[in-house]
Design a protein around this motif. Structure first.
Motif, PDB file in Angstrom:
ATOM      1  N   PHE A  43       0.807  -0.994  -0.027  1.00 55.18           N
ATOM      2  CA  PHE A  43      -0.048   0.132  -0.087  1.00 55.18           C
ATOM      3  C   PHE A  43       0.975   1.371  -0.083  1.00 55.18           C
ATOM      4  CE2 PHE A  43      -2.483  -3.359   1.830  1.00 55.18           C
ATOM      5  CZ  PHE A  43      -3.776  -3.030   1.146  1.00 55.18           C
ATOM      6  N   ILE A  44       0.602   2.245  -0.771  1.00 55.71           N
ATOM      7  CA  ILE A  44       1.329   3.264  -1.226  1.00 55.71           C
ATOM      8  C   ILE A  44       0.571   4.728  -0.787  1.00 55.71           C
ATOM      9  CG2 ILE A  44       2.828   4.708  -2.665  1.00 55.71           C
ATOM     10  CD1 ILE A  44       2.819   1.996  -4.601  1.00 55.71           C
ATOM     11  N   LYS A  89      -3.093   4.793  -1.961  1.00 62.36           N
ATOM     12  CA  LYS A  89      -4.004   5.249  -0.883  1.00 62.36           C
ATOM     13  C   LYS A  89      -3.960   6.791  -0.863  1.00 62.36           C
ATOM     14  CE  LYS A  89      -5.532   1.227   0.935  1.00 62.36           C
ATOM     15  NZ  LYS A  89      -6.829   0.838   0.834  1.00 62.36           N
ATOM     16  N   GLN A  90      -5.052   7.765  -1.091  1.00 64.15           N
ATOM     17  CA  GLN A  90      -4.890   8.961  -0.991  1.00 64.15           C
ATOM     18  C   GLN A  90      -5.074   9.353   0.508  1.00 64.15           C
ATOM     19  OE1 GLN A  90      -7.273  11.389  -3.718  1.00 64.15           O
ATOM     20  NE2 GLN A  90      -7.579   9.373  -4.824  1.00 64.15           N
ATOM     21  N   MET A  91      -4.323  10.304   1.065  1.00 67.35           N
ATOM     22  CA  MET A  91      -4.451  10.943   2.365  1.00 67.35           C
ATOM     23  C   MET A  91      -3.523  12.255   2.395  1.00 67.35           C
ATOM     24  SD  MET A  91      -1.657   8.101   4.109  1.00 67.35           S
ATOM     25  CE  MET A  91      -2.806   6.786   3.856  1.00 67.35           C
ATOM     26  N   ILE A  97       3.425   9.643   7.040  1.00 65.76           N
ATOM     27  CA  ILE A  97       4.504   9.215   7.970  1.00 65.76           C
ATOM     28  C   ILE A  97       3.972   8.214   9.290  1.00 65.76           C
ATOM     29  CG2 ILE A  97       6.127   9.627   9.572  1.00 65.76           C
ATOM     30  CD1 ILE A  97       7.467  11.588   7.723  1.00 65.76           C
ATOM     31  N   SER A  98       2.995   8.910   9.862  1.00 65.30           N
ATOM     32  CA  SER A  98       2.297   8.098  10.953  1.00 65.30           C
ATOM     33  C   SER A  98       1.754   6.707  10.224  1.00 65.30           C
ATOM     34  CB  SER A  98       1.422   9.007  11.775  1.00 65.30           C
ATOM     35  OG  SER A  98       0.291   9.410  10.840  1.00 65.30           O
ATOM     36  N   ALA A  99       1.213   7.156   9.073  1.00 66.46           N
ATOM     37  CA  ALA A  99       0.477   5.781   8.782  1.00 66.46           C
ATOM     38  C   ALA A  99       1.420   4.814   8.306  1.00 66.46           C
ATOM     39  CB  ALA A  99      -0.370   6.072   7.519  1.00 66.46           C
ATOM     40  N   ALA A 102       2.325   2.945  11.623  1.00 61.19           N
ATOM     41  CA  ALA A 102       1.113   2.240  12.264  1.00 61.19           C
ATOM     42  C   ALA A 102       0.932   1.066  11.260  1.00 61.19           C
ATOM     43  CB  ALA A 102      -0.078   3.165  12.476  1.00 61.19           C
ATOM     44  N   ASP A 103       1.842   0.842  10.272  1.00 61.62           N
ATOM     45  CA  ASP A 103       1.699  -0.301   9.383  1.00 61.62           C
ATOM     46  C   ASP A 103       0.140  -0.081   8.494  1.00 61.62           C
ATOM     47  OD1 ASP A 103       3.991  -1.621   9.720  1.00 61.62           O
ATOM     48  OD2 ASP A 103       2.892  -2.365  11.784  1.00 61.62           O
ATOM     49  N   GLN A 104      -0.223   1.036   8.311  1.00 58.21           N
ATOM     50  CA  GLN A 104      -1.401   1.443   7.603  1.00 58.21           C
ATOM     51  C   GLN A 104      -0.966   1.549   5.803  1.00 58.21           C
ATOM     52  OE1 GLN A 104      -2.710   4.854   9.541  1.00 58.21           O
ATOM     53  NE2 GLN A 104      -3.905   3.677  11.079  1.00 58.21           N
ATOM     54  N   VAL A 105       0.175   1.741   5.878  1.00 62.33           N
ATOM     55  CA  VAL A 105       0.624   1.950   4.352  1.00 62.33           C
ATOM     56  C   VAL A 105       2.028   1.327   4.444  1.00 62.33           C
ATOM     57  CG1 VAL A 105      -1.002   3.556   3.440  1.00 62.33           C
ATOM     58  CG2 VAL A 105       1.208   4.074   4.273  1.00 62.33           C
ATOM     59  N   ASP A 106       2.664   0.911   3.243  1.00 59.77           N
ATOM     60  CA  ASP A 106       3.869   0.383   3.200  1.00 59.77           C
ATOM     61  C   ASP A 106       5.107   1.294   2.893  1.00 59.77           C
ATOM     62  OD1 ASP A 106       3.318  -2.453   4.038  1.00 59.77           O
ATOM     63  OD2 ASP A 106       2.112  -2.186   2.209  1.00 59.77           O
ATOM     64  N   LEU A 107       4.712   2.102   1.897  1.00 58.79           N
ATOM     65  CA  LEU A 107       5.431   3.162   1.402  1.00 58.79           C
ATOM     66  C   LEU A 107       4.765   4.641   1.108  1.00 58.79           C
ATOM     67  CD1 LEU A 107       6.684   1.096  -1.786  1.00 58.79           C
ATOM     68  CD2 LEU A 107       7.942   1.597   0.419  1.00 58.79           C
TER      69      LEU A 107
END
Length: 258
Positions: A43-44, A89-91, A97-99, A102-107
């Motif tokens: 997930f990016i 993943k748009q954010m 960085i926090s994502a 927290a392992d919510q995204v990988d890159l």
């Protein structure tokens, strides 16, 4: 005292192989090491509000240099034995960085530059940049020294925000969306907005703005991952190396004015 003296950022904490320039010679691919039998979904995180690095088309789809480069990287990885699939993943930029942590995204592929306070793993650099000040075309300011005591906008969580906070006597406003920052500049809410040079040049090209003489911070752009995720970052670095040595790199940088 804080001052507007140009900051020269050392990148000692990041291994800098001189990869920022594109080439035309292709080299043999490095084989993937013990690729997993099943595809691993990567997930990016991307913040598509920072053209030409990343933006949205009229239909809401992601576009920009970082997006197209990321697609190229994962195509190369698939073609060279790395068993990855990927999803964007748009954010907002300040949450990527926090994502990752927290392992919510990988890159994170979204115009990231090096900052020692960013507790992430940095790739090899893929482009050179600098923090500059964008002002309205009719502004009487000429150089970054003229920022002293002014009202300055920046995108939240960026090194541009850090640079703005270093300006003596400045009132700094940091918000999530760079597009809103620039609209606020146009409307007179800010005297200047700090951003990466390619982004500023994109606004100048559109008309109504100019860039002050001088840079506030010399930088390079990186892909980021969670600290300790060396296997994934080694794969990304192999793909970045191949990208920078490809004709596609040259074509993409020309397409997006980089």
């Amino acid at each position: 005292m804080k001052s507007t003296t140009v900051i020269k950022a050392g990148l000692a904490a990041v291994t800098a192989l001189t990869l920022a320039a594109c080439g035309t010679n292709n080299t043999a691919a490095e084989p993937a090491a013990a690729a997993p039998a099943e595809k691993q979904m990567i997930f990016i995180g991307i913040s598509p509000d920072y053209p030409p690095y990343d933006d949205l088309n009229a239909d809401g789809s992601i576009t920009g240099f970082d997006y197209e480069m990321g697609e190229w990287l994962f195509t190369w990885l698939e073609e060279n034995g790395y068993n990855y699939d990927h999803e964007w993943k748009q954010m907002s930029f300040d949450t990527i960085i926090s994502a990752i942590q927290a392992d919510q995204v990988d890159l994170g592929i979204s115009g990231f530059t090096y900052d020692s306070e960013r507790k992430v793993l940095f790739s090899e650099p893929y482009h050179e940049s600098a923090e500059v000040a964008l002002v309205n075309e009719d502004s009487d300011m000429k150089t970054t020294d003229d920022l002293t005591g002014k009202t300055i906008g920046a995108q939240l969580g960026t090194t541009g925000e850090d640079c703005a906070n270093e300006v003596e006597g400045a009132t700094v406003s940091a918000i999530e969306d760079m597009g809103i920052c620039v609209e606020s500049l146009k409307g007179g809410a800010y005297d200047a907005v700090i951003m990466d040079r390619p982004v500023a040049e994109n606004y100048v090209k559109a008309g109504g703005y100019k860039i002050l003489e001088g840079t506030l911070l010399d930088e390079q752009n990186y892909v980021i991952a969670k600290e300790g995720n060396d296997e994934l970052m080694n794969a990304v670095n192999a793909a970045i190396k191949a990208f920078l040595e490809s004709d596609d790199c040259t074509a993409l940088k020309e397409k997006y004015g980089l």
